[in-house]
Design a protein around this motif. Sequence first.
Motif, PDB file in Angstrom:
ATOM      1  N   LYS A  91       0.815  -1.222   0.000  1.00  0.00           N
ATOM      2  CA  LYS A  91       0.000   0.000   0.000  1.00  0.00           C
ATOM      3  C   LYS A  91       0.851   1.275   0.000  1.00  0.00           C
ATOM      4  O   LYS A  91       0.592   2.198  -0.768  1.00  0.00           O
ATOM      5  CB  LYS A  91      -0.948  -0.012   1.205  1.00  0.00           C
ATOM      6  CG  LYS A  91      -1.950   1.097   1.185  1.00  0.00           C
ATOM      7  CD  LYS A  91      -2.953   0.954   2.305  1.00  0.00           C
ATOM      8  CE  LYS A  91      -4.043   1.985   2.154  1.00  0.00           C
ATOM      9  NZ  LYS A  91      -5.102   1.805   3.124  1.00  0.00           N
ATOM     10  N   ASP A  92       1.872   1.339   0.848  1.00  0.00           N
ATOM     11  CA  ASP A  92       2.706   2.544   0.936  1.00  0.00           C
ATOM     12  C   ASP A  92       3.486   2.790  -0.350  1.00  0.00           C
ATOM     13  O   ASP A  92       3.655   3.925  -0.776  1.00  0.00           O
ATOM     14  CB  ASP A  92       3.693   2.432   2.104  1.00  0.00           C
ATOM     15  CG  ASP A  92       2.986   2.257   3.444  1.00  0.00           C
ATOM     16  OD1 ASP A  92       1.813   2.678   3.555  1.00  0.00           O
ATOM     17  OD2 ASP A  92       3.602   1.693   4.364  1.00  0.00           O
ATOM     18  N   GLU A  93       3.979   1.724  -0.955  1.00  0.00           N
ATOM     19  CA  GLU A  93       4.754   1.852  -2.187  1.00  0.00           C
ATOM     20  C   GLU A  93       3.874   2.347  -3.336  1.00  0.00           C
ATOM     21  O   GLU A  93       4.324   3.117  -4.182  1.00  0.00           O
ATOM     22  CB  GLU A  93       5.387   0.514  -2.576  1.00  0.00           C
ATOM     23  CG  GLU A  93       6.248  -0.109  -1.513  1.00  0.00           C
ATOM     24  CD  GLU A  93       7.501   0.691  -1.211  1.00  0.00           C
ATOM     25  OE1 GLU A  93       8.123   1.208  -2.143  1.00  0.00           O
ATOM     26  OE2 GLU A  93       7.858   0.786  -0.025  1.00  0.00           O
ATOM     27  N   ARG A  94       2.643   1.906  -3.353  1.00  0.00           N
ATOM     28  CA  ARG A  94       1.744   2.317  -4.435  1.00  0.00           C
ATOM     29  C   ARG A  94       1.550   3.820  -4.433  1.00  0.00           C
ATOM     30  O   ARG A  94       1.602   4.460  -5.480  1.00  0.00           O
ATOM     31  CB  ARG A  94       0.395   1.618  -4.305  1.00  0.00           C
ATOM     32  CG  ARG A  94      -0.526   1.980  -5.458  1.00  0.00           C
ATOM     33  CD  ARG A  94      -1.806   1.223  -5.398  1.00  0.00           C
ATOM     34  NE  ARG A  94      -2.617   1.508  -6.572  1.00  0.00           N
ATOM     35  CZ  ARG A  94      -3.721   0.875  -6.861  1.00  0.00           C
ATOM     36  NH1 ARG A  94      -4.137  -0.117  -6.088  1.00  0.00           N
ATOM     37  NH2 ARG A  94      -4.407   1.187  -7.930  1.00  0.00           N
ATOM     38  N   ALA A  95       1.342   4.384  -3.265  1.00  0.00           N
ATOM     39  CA  ALA A  95       1.157   5.833  -3.170  1.00  0.00           C
ATOM     40  C   ALA A  95       2.425   6.567  -3.621  1.00  0.00           C
ATOM     41  O   ALA A  95       2.350   7.599  -4.289  1.00  0.00           O
ATOM     42  CB  ALA A  95       0.787   6.221  -1.748  1.00  0.00           C
ATOM     43  N   PHE A  96       3.584   6.019  -3.284  1.00  0.00           N
ATOM     44  CA  PHE A  96       4.849   6.655  -3.640  1.00  0.00           C
ATOM     45  C   PHE A  96       5.073   6.658  -5.154  1.00  0.00           C
ATOM     46  O   PHE A  96       5.409   7.678  -5.742  1.00  0.00           O
ATOM     47  CB  PHE A  96       6.008   5.946  -2.931  1.00  0.00           C
ATOM     48  CG  PHE A  96       7.344   6.520  -3.263  1.00  0.00           C
ATOM     49  CD1 PHE A  96       7.777   7.698  -2.667  1.00  0.00           C
ATOM     50  CD2 PHE A  96       8.173   5.897  -4.180  1.00  0.00           C
ATOM     51  CE1 PHE A  96       9.012   8.238  -2.985  1.00  0.00           C
ATOM     52  CE2 PHE A  96       9.421   6.426  -4.504  1.00  0.00           C
ATOM     53  CZ  PHE A  96       9.837   7.605  -3.896  1.00  0.00           C
ATOM     54  N   TYR A  97       4.890   5.515  -5.802  1.00  0.00           N
ATOM     55  CA  TYR A  97       5.159   5.411  -7.245  1.00  0.00           C
ATOM     56  C   TYR A  97       4.033   5.956  -8.108  1.00  0.00           C
ATOM     57  O   TYR A  97       4.274   6.436  -9.207  1.00  0.00           O
ATOM     58  CB  TYR A  97       5.476   3.963  -7.633  1.00  0.00           C
ATOM     59  CG  TYR A  97       6.821   3.535  -7.135  1.00  0.00           C
ATOM     60  CD1 TYR A  97       7.982   3.951  -7.763  1.00  0.00           C
ATOM     61  CD2 TYR A  97       6.937   2.725  -6.014  1.00  0.00           C
ATOM     62  CE1 TYR A  97       9.234   3.577  -7.302  1.00  0.00           C
ATOM     63  CE2 TYR A  97       8.184   2.336  -5.547  1.00  0.00           C
ATOM     64  CZ  TYR A  97       9.321   2.771  -6.193  1.00  0.00           C
ATOM     65  OH  TYR A  97      10.549   2.389  -5.734  1.00  0.00           O
ATOM     66  N   ASN A  98       2.798   5.844  -7.653  1.00  0.00           N
ATOM     67  CA  ASN A  98       1.630   6.438  -8.307  1.00  0.00           C
ATOM     68  C   ASN A  98       1.624   6.230  -9.832  1.00  0.00           C
ATOM     69  O   ASN A  98       1.597   7.195 -10.599  1.00  0.00           O
ATOM     70  CB  ASN A  98       1.540   7.927  -7.958  1.00  0.00           C
ATOM     71  CG  ASN A  98       0.156   8.488  -8.212  1.00  0.00           C
ATOM     72  OD1 ASN A  98      -0.723   7.801  -8.716  1.00  0.00           O
ATOM     73  ND2 ASN A  98      -0.038   9.740  -7.863  1.00  0.00           N
ATOM     74  N   LEU A  99       1.648   4.971 -10.242  1.00  0.00           N
ATOM     75  CA  LEU A  99       1.663   4.656 -11.680  1.00  0.00           C
ATOM     76  C   LEU A  99       0.439   5.187 -12.406  1.00  0.00           C
ATOM     77  O   LEU A  99       0.512   5.515 -13.590  1.00  0.00           O
ATOM     78  CB  LEU A  99       1.757   3.147 -11.898  1.00  0.00           C
ATOM     79  CG  LEU A  99       3.068   2.467 -11.551  1.00  0.00           C
ATOM     80  CD1 LEU A  99       3.042   1.017 -12.008  1.00  0.00           C
ATOM     81  CD2 LEU A  99       4.261   3.182 -12.145  1.00  0.00           C
ATOM     82  N   GLU A 100      -0.687   5.270 -11.710  1.00  0.00           N
ATOM     83  CA  GLU A 100      -1.897   5.788 -12.355  1.00  0.00           C
ATOM     84  C   GLU A 100      -1.674   7.216 -12.843  1.00  0.00           C
ATOM     85  O   GLU A 100      -2.124   7.592 -13.914  1.00  0.00           O
ATOM     86  CB  GLU A 100      -3.099   5.759 -11.401  1.00  0.00           C
ATOM     87  CG  GLU A 100      -3.536   4.372 -11.003  1.00  0.00           C
ATOM     88  CD  GLU A 100      -2.931   3.886  -9.688  1.00  0.00           C
ATOM     89  OE1 GLU A 100      -1.727   4.153  -9.423  1.00  0.00           O
ATOM     90  OE2 GLU A 100      -3.644   3.221  -8.931  1.00  0.00           O
TER      91      GLU A 100
END
Length: 112
Positions: A91-100
Amino acid sequence: MSENLLQIAYKAIDDKHGEDIVVLNMQNISLLADYFIICHGNSDRQLQAIAREVQEKAEENGYSIKRVEGFDSARWILVDLGDVVVHIFHKDERAFYNLERLWGDAPQLDIQ
């Protein structure tokens, strides 16, 4: 063919309770794949379970796995199925990388 693989991967993620599943249509945007699926989980074990399920279901349906990266560290696991690339984030990594946002010009698909 891509659409069938997309459905298989999406269902595998959903079956293992992957959260906030987003499908990006990468056709005409990237040469890497036709579709990206992005999701997240809340623990290393959940991320690994999602990745294993995606691989198993794809193989059961006759698709080959091109490569898997990040499985051991389980912060961002990439499962490359060829036409479909699955990004499974902690979850934390997703917010950081924000591929969307990075691929913001790619249309999002609504998969049921």
